[in-house]
Motif scaffolding. Structure first.
Motif, PDB file in Angstrom:
ATOM      1  N   VAL A   1     -43.961  24.100 -16.105  1.00 37.84           N
ATOM      2  CA  VAL A   1     -43.966  23.031 -15.164  1.00 37.84           C
ATOM      3  C   VAL A   1     -45.211  22.497 -14.855  1.00 37.84           C
ATOM      4  CG1 VAL A   1     -42.743  21.411 -14.795  1.00 37.84           C
ATOM      5  CG2 VAL A   1     -41.752  22.615 -15.406  1.00 37.84           C
ATOM      6  N   SER A   2     -46.306  21.514 -15.593  1.00 46.26           N
ATOM      7  CA  SER A   2     -47.483  21.213 -15.540  1.00 46.26           C
ATOM      8  C   SER A   2     -47.243  20.155 -15.038  1.00 46.26           C
ATOM      9  CB  SER A   2     -48.588  21.348 -16.101  1.00 46.26           C
ATOM     10  OG  SER A   2     -49.920  21.599 -15.836  1.00 46.26           O
ATOM     11  N   SER A   3     -48.341  19.480 -14.987  1.00 50.96           N
ATOM     12  CA  SER A   3     -48.399  17.640 -14.443  1.00 50.96           C
ATOM     13  C   SER A   3     -49.777  17.057 -15.382  1.00 50.96           C
ATOM     14  CB  SER A   3     -48.426  17.633 -12.601  1.00 50.96           C
ATOM     15  OG  SER A   3     -49.082  16.535 -12.542  1.00 50.96           O
ATOM     16  N   ILE A   4     -49.668  16.035 -15.606  1.00 52.54           N
ATOM     17  CA  ILE A   4     -49.554  14.803 -16.031  1.00 52.54           C
ATOM     18  C   ILE A   4     -51.296  15.145 -14.951  1.00 52.54           C
ATOM     19  CG2 ILE A   4     -48.606  13.093 -17.267  1.00 52.54           C
ATOM     20  CD1 ILE A   4     -49.492  11.168 -14.869  1.00 52.54           C
ATOM     21  N   ALA A   5     -51.477  15.387 -13.386  1.00 48.74           N
ATOM     22  CA  ALA A   5     -52.593  15.278 -13.018  1.00 48.74           C
ATOM     23  C   ALA A   5     -53.942  16.457 -13.489  1.00 48.74           C
ATOM     24  CB  ALA A   5     -52.278  15.849 -11.548  1.00 48.74           C
ATOM     25  N   ALA A   6     -53.498  16.980 -14.696  1.00 47.98           N
ATOM     26  CA  ALA A   6     -54.155  18.119 -15.105  1.00 47.98           C
ATOM     27  C   ALA A   6     -54.425  18.092 -16.418  1.00 47.98           C
ATOM     28  CB  ALA A   6     -52.922  19.860 -15.079  1.00 47.98           C
ATOM     29  N   LEU A   7     -54.582  16.734 -16.845  1.00 42.89           N
ATOM     30  CA  LEU A   7     -54.792  16.390 -18.357  1.00 42.89           C
ATOM     31  C   LEU A   7     -55.585  16.247 -18.149  1.00 42.89           C
ATOM     32  CD1 LEU A   7     -51.323  14.715 -19.708  1.00 42.89           C
ATOM     33  CD2 LEU A   7     -52.556  16.261 -20.598  1.00 42.89           C
ATOM     34  N   GLY A   8     -56.699  15.489 -19.421  1.00 43.25           N
ATOM     35  CA  GLY A   8     -58.052  15.286 -19.337  1.00 43.25           C
ATOM     36  C   GLY A   8     -58.139  13.829 -18.991  1.00 43.25           C
ATOM     37  N   ASP A   9     -59.907  14.028 -18.699  1.00 37.45           N
ATOM     38  CA  ASP A   9     -60.011  12.754 -18.246  1.00 37.45           C
ATOM     39  C   ASP A   9     -61.114  11.794 -19.346  1.00 37.45           C
ATOM     40  OD1 ASP A   9     -60.421  13.809 -15.239  1.00 37.45           O
ATOM     41  OD2 ASP A   9     -61.726  15.295 -16.285  1.00 37.45           O
ATOM     42  N   PRO A  10     -60.399  10.811 -19.578  1.00 33.27           N
ATOM     43  CA  PRO A  10     -60.787   9.510 -20.513  1.00 33.27           C
ATOM     44  C   PRO A  10     -62.321   9.262 -20.520  1.00 33.27           C
ATOM     45  CG  PRO A  10     -59.512   8.501 -19.079  1.00 33.27           C
ATOM     46  CD  PRO A  10     -59.641  10.051 -18.852  1.00 33.27           C
ATOM     47  N   THR A  11     -63.222   8.825 -21.576  1.00 34.84           N
ATOM     48  CA  THR A  11     -63.830   8.060 -20.936  1.00 34.84           C
ATOM     49  C   THR A  11     -63.983   6.514 -20.212  1.00 34.84           C
ATOM     50  OG1 THR A  11     -64.965   7.377 -23.558  1.00 34.84           O
ATOM     51  CG2 THR A  11     -65.094   9.268 -23.218  1.00 34.84           C
ATOM     52  N   ASP A  12     -65.074   6.212 -20.105  1.00 35.51           N
ATOM     53  CA  ASP A  12     -65.005   4.352 -18.984  1.00 35.51           C
ATOM     54  C   ASP A  12     -64.564   3.578 -20.370  1.00 35.51           C
ATOM     55  OD1 ASP A  12     -66.474   4.928 -17.144  1.00 35.51           O
ATOM     56  OD2 ASP A  12     -68.451   4.848 -18.529  1.00 35.51           O
ATOM     57  N   LYS A  13     -64.617   3.922 -22.066  1.00 40.30           N
ATOM     58  CA  LYS A  13     -64.293   3.494 -23.074  1.00 40.30           C
ATOM     59  C   LYS A  13     -62.418   3.347 -23.414  1.00 40.30           C
ATOM     60  CE  LYS A  13     -68.455   1.836 -25.479  1.00 40.30           C
ATOM     61  NZ  LYS A  13     -69.730   2.526 -26.295  1.00 40.30           N
TER      62      LYS A  13
END
Length: 330
Positions: free
Chosen positions: A121-133
């Motif tokens: 059980v992880s978290s959405i906090a560990a997902l990636g970082d979208p670009t500005d667009k």
């Protein structure tokens, strides 16, 4: 035999109920007997208090390998729900030890004891970082270590890397990345603190978005992912993306209290987290507003649940209907 870590938390306790209802044998890790009271309340909520007596409780700690070795005996599957949750930078050492070292220990034990499958059980906090667009985050969005992340997010991302290491070494795994989880029990902890803050008259709101999900949805997805052939995948488990303003107003209206009425702008929060940092040094108190929290509260990105819905042909609970029932207990 199934082992559940973090069994005395929100996800873990609801998960144990469902496992026992399916006639599974369950080992559950605990550290303090005082925490078992909340678990009993969850069983009472499901009207299955008698099942509580069927749990094989094991006193252990994910950071203590000898205690884990005892817990892993005769176990075939593991649900790793244990984590330390804090957004206070002062807790960095404990976050790293519990979430990263603890997960590494669980993975190593899974390999050593030939465990069939691990669900982390992880978290959405560990997902990636979208670009500005980009405005949508998926399981494939790239994580950028150069971006600002909370200590908690860093620890959960690093913990996922330990799980992927286990996968590379032959361990079957699935990872779930839930949003902010709501559910019965633990009314003074976790996401329920948001509800309590509104009830107590929190006047502030932002126009960022929050990704929410019911604990029943999280648990059901975990069970279904573990009971099929899916291996080496991670899934965003989110029911709905909703603006903080709409969400807080809904809670306030349901509880029949005053809506938050002060807009906490980016400039306001930029000032607030600096003051909070200063006061935490002087008064030695826990942080309430950090730089990472200030940033997240204004983020308008959304989390895409398409992958889990497609994989399991799954439909999430409607959150406002769910929350109305939950708020009866507040």
């Amino acid at each position: 035999m199934i082992l559940v870590t973090g069994a005395t938390g929100l996800v873990g306790s609801h998960l144990i109920v469902k496992l026992l209802q399916e006639n599974e044998e369950v080992k559950a890790i605990f550290r303090d007997k005082k925490s078992l009271t909340e678990v009993q309340n969850v069983f009472q909520f499901y009207n299955c208090k008698s099942l509580f007596e069927k749990i094989n409780w094991i006193k252990a700690d994910v950071t203590n390998i000898p205690s884990l070795e005892e817990a892993f005996k005769d176990v075939t599957k593991v649900y790793h729900c244990a984590a330390f949750i804090s957004f206070d930078p002062k807790d960095e050492e404990k976050l790293l030890k519990t979430n990263i070292e603890g997960t590494a220990n669980i993975v190593n034990c899974c390999i050593d004891f030939n465990i069939e499958k691990l669900c982390y059980v992880s978290s959405i906090a560990a997902l990636g970082d979208p670009t500005d667009k980009e405005k949508i985050i998926t399981e494939e969005t790239e994580y950028n270590p150069e971006k600002l992340h909370s200590e908690y997010a860093i620890s959960k991302h690093a913990a996922e890397m330990e799980v992927w290491r286990g996968f590379q070494e032959g361990l079957k795994i699935v990872i779930v990345n839930p949003g902010v989880i709501f559910g019965h029990g633990f009314s003074k902890n976790g996401s329920n603190q948001i509800i309590n803050s509104v009830k107590k008259g929190n006047p502030f709101y932002t126009k960022g978005k929050i990704a929410i999900v019911a604990v029943e949805d999280v648990v059901t997805c975990m069970l279904r992912l573990m009971n099929n052939t899916i291996n080496g995948e991670r899934y965003t488990v989110v029911s709905e993306n909703i603006s903080y303003q709409e969400f807080l107003n809904f809670i306030a209206d349901t509880l029949k209290v005053k809506r938050p009425f002060i807009y906490a702008s980016k400039a306001f929060l930029s000032f607030a987290w600096r003051i909070d940092w200063f006061l935490s040094l002087i008064l030695r108190k826990k942080r309430i507003v950090t730089k990472a929290i200030a940033k997240t509260s204004h983020s308008t990105v959304e989390y895409d649940n398409t992958k889990i819905k497609t994989a399991l042909n799954y439909e999430f609970l409607e959150m406002k209907t769910y929350l109305k029932k939950l708020l009866v207990n507040f």
